[in-house]
Enzyme design. Structure first.
Site, PDB file in Angstrom:
ATOM      1  N   TYR A   4       3.692  -5.770   9.215  1.00 10.01           N
ATOM      2  CA  TYR A   4       3.491  -4.269   9.111  1.00 10.01           C
ATOM      3  C   TYR A   4       4.659  -3.632  10.012  1.00 10.01           C
ATOM      4  O   TYR A   4       5.248  -2.704   9.661  1.00 10.01           O
ATOM      5  CB  TYR A   4       2.263  -3.882   9.658  1.00 10.01           C
ATOM      6  CG  TYR A   4       0.849  -4.267   8.698  1.00 10.01           C
ATOM      7  CD1 TYR A   4       1.160  -4.826   7.703  1.00 10.01           C
ATOM      8  CD2 TYR A   4      -0.300  -3.229   8.979  1.00 10.01           C
ATOM      9  CE1 TYR A   4      -0.021  -5.164   6.683  1.00 10.01           C
ATOM     10  CE2 TYR A   4      -1.249  -3.594   8.231  1.00 10.01           C
ATOM     11  CZ  TYR A   4      -1.177  -4.531   7.132  1.00 10.01           C
ATOM     12  OH  TYR A   4      -2.310  -4.873   6.273  1.00 10.01           O
ATOM     13  N   HIS A  23       0.740  -1.296   0.067  1.00  7.18           N
ATOM     14  CA  HIS A  23       0.008  -0.021  -0.052  1.00  7.18           C
ATOM     15  C   HIS A  23       0.955   1.106  -0.043  1.00  7.18           C
ATOM     16  O   HIS A  23       0.705   2.160   0.739  1.00  7.18           O
ATOM     17  CB  HIS A  23      -1.167  -0.004   1.139  1.00  7.18           C
ATOM     18  CG  HIS A  23      -1.706  -1.269   1.189  1.00  7.18           C
ATOM     19  ND1 HIS A  23      -3.169  -0.911   0.597  1.00  7.18           N
ATOM     20  CD2 HIS A  23      -1.896  -2.367   1.470  1.00  7.18           C
ATOM     21  CE1 HIS A  23      -4.008  -2.333   0.625  1.00  7.18           C
ATOM     22  NE2 HIS A  23      -2.990  -3.060   1.108  1.00  7.18           N
TER      23      HIS A  23
END
Lengths: 365, 186
Positions: A341, A72
């Site tokens: 993440y 992303h």
């Protein structure tokens, strides 16, 4: 005189063999503990899937762009207010659900690790939200505009990244690799057509974003309910139009920016309530379409900012940052996302970042 | 009857704190190593790691105050001057690490804008402002300090085993949880 010689308990000297045995025991104890530590830390199993391997795979497929999210990567930051209608209280005791307003920050982005990829309506879009609860807790969630996750496990996703990577010669994924992938992971074979048939919307502003992993809501009485949630746009649906000229690299983001400059955008937060037996540990398995849906409130986005200037750049939308009243399910992707993440975050925060594609000047237009 | 002998053992509360923290620190080191390598169990491990780290920080403070308030049994006569210096210095370093590791972890989560969740809705306030560059320094610092603590643990264990099995000076008696005979046999 050596003090120990006056000690009445001075032990008799050890034989050569006894000494060797005792040194052997010491070596075995220390070596055993160090070896166990190395094993637990993954040093003895370098080919096992780890957060590092996952982030490396993103870099392998997309290239390395210092300072950017490894997935992303192309995005823009937003902020607004969630107005809860109180309907969620019956399901969850989380401080976000009593009727009232809760501020949030968030980010629209494209899936994938290419921060300068030209906009295309075919790339998966995401809306990530961080609710700032009144008691200081946070609820972070990342939602994407496909109806079901293609695969079940972190390993399958890791393999998918490579199988779907464009062949440098043709610029398209290698059909043979994808075929082999689908044979190994049949859930992907089932889900690709479903994802492909999903009628895409024309822009970020009229996309439905689904948090595809199941979670558990826990209410004040301690009752646990399996749930999934979606962000459903108030903006009317319009189908994907023709792709514009190649020169317009940010046309979807520009349309989003223009829309927010015209006025706030709104999404309803809709919770789908699972029934006993509905799979909670498998984001690649949809629940039956007749499951009860509860509209728990409205998100209003009224600010947009380039991530180059927004503090939202420096947070992760870790799906396991949850308030009391919302808990993880047994979905293996949740823990893997959380770990990966964090790894990506640790890398990018120490790197010098180039300006984002969606620059402050772009957002000011 | 000669002058009273100095006691052979640490104070009882010191011995309890020692073994309790030994178990907790070792568990923390292994949980930490597993966490960093794990995708599947990451969430469960980190949910233990955070509150256990804060508990260690609290116990480190209790232990430090206790250390200031109690007298130590003397070193066994088998320890050379150099060994005594090494033992005293490594004790100071171990205390420093018991404070530094949880504080760096807490600070790292603060700088990374992560909520410091203990359990349920109970969470701690940040001790540093959200600051990406600081996070990028503190995150690897946390790892380096953890490796140093693990190395210090191995060295400490190795020294005790050496004294116990090779020198055979009953050094473990000083920290044994049960009462032991005095060194002169009484």
């Amino acid at each position: 005189m050596n003090a120990s010689e006056s000690n009445p308990e001075t032990p008799p000297p050890l034989s050569r063999a006894g000494l060797a045995l005792r040194f052997g025991i010491i070596g075995a104890v220390l070596g055993g503990i160090a070896g166990l530590f190395a094993y637990v830390g993954g040093w003895l199993t370098p080919h096992a899937l780890s957060p590092t391997a996952m982030v490396d795979r993103f870099q392998q497929v997309n290239g390395t762009f210092p300072g950017f999210r490894r997935n992303h990567a192309k995005g823009v930051c937003i902020a607004g207010t969630f107005e809860s209608n109180g309907n969620g209280v019956a399901l969850s005791r989380a401080a976000v659900f009593p009727a009232g307003r809760v501020p949030f920050v968030g980010r629209f982005a494209f899936a994938g690790g290419k921060p300068y990829v030209p906009d295309s309506s075919r790339i998966v879009r995401s809306l990530a939200i961080l609710f700032q609860l009144p008691n200081g807790e946070e609820w972070r969630t990342g939602c994407i505009n496909i109806p079901v996750f293609p695969v079940h496990t972190p390993q399958a996703f890791y393999d998918l990244l490579l199988a779907s990577a464009p062949d440098p010669a043709t610029g398209k994924p290698d059909g043979a690799k994808m075929k082999a992938f689908i044979e190994k992971y049949p859930e992907a074979g089932r889900n690709f057509p479903v994802i492909g048939a999903n009628p895409g919307s024309s822009g970020f502003d009229n996309s439905t974003y689904n948090g595809l992993n199941a979670f558990r809501f826990i209410n004040a009485a301690g009752e646990v309910t399996p749930v999934r949630w979606s962000l459903v746009p108030v903006q009317p649906f319009a189908p994907i139009g023709p792709e514009p000229e190649k020169a317009d690299k940010n046309y979807l983001f520009d349309a989003l920016i223009a829309a927010i400059h015209r006025g706030p955008l709104q999404w309803r937060l809709v919770v789908t309530v699972g029934q006993p037996g509905d799979p909670t540990g498998d984001a690649s398995a949809m629940w039956p379409a007749d499951r009860k849906q509860v509209d728990v409130g409205m998100l209003t986005i009224d600010r947009i900012e380039s991530e180059d200037t927004s503090p939202t750049r420096d947070i992760t939308f870790d799906p396991l940052v949850l308030p009391d009243g919302i808990a993880a399910s047994d979905d293996p992707l949740l823990s893997a996302r959380s770990a990966a993440y964090l790894k990506s975050f640790a890398r990018r925060e120490g790197e010098r970042k180039e300006p984002s594609a969606v620059s402050p000047a772009e957002v000011a237009k | 009857m000669s002058a009273p002998k100095p006691r052979t053992q640490f104070a009882l509360q010191s011995r309890i704190l020692h073994w309790l923290m030994a178990a907790m620190l070792l568990a923390m080191l292994f949980i930490g190593a597993a966490m960093v390598a794990s995708l599947g169990d990451y969430h469960m491990l980190v949910a233990i790691h955070r509150p256990l780290g804060i508990l260690i920080l609290i116990l480190a403070a209790v232990r430090f105050i206790n250390r200031m308030c109690t007298t130590l049994p003397p070193f066994p006569p088998t320890m050379s001057k150099r060994e005594r210096f090494i033992a005293s210095s490594s004790e100071k370093l171990l205390y420093a690490l018991m404070f530094a590791l949880p504080l760096v972890g807490w600070g790292m989560l603060s700088a990374g804008h992560y909520p410091i969740v203990m359990f349920g809705a109970v969470h701690l306030p940040p001790i540093l402002p959200a600051h990406p560059a600081l996070y990028a320094i503190l995150r690897p610092a946390h790892t380096v300090l953890a490796y140093l603590l693990f190395f210090m643990f191995l060295a400490h264990l190795g020294a005790v085993l050496f004294h116990t099995l090779i020198v055979r000076d009953r050094i473990l008696d000083r920290m044994a949880l049960w009462p032991v005979r005095n060194r002169d046999g009484n």
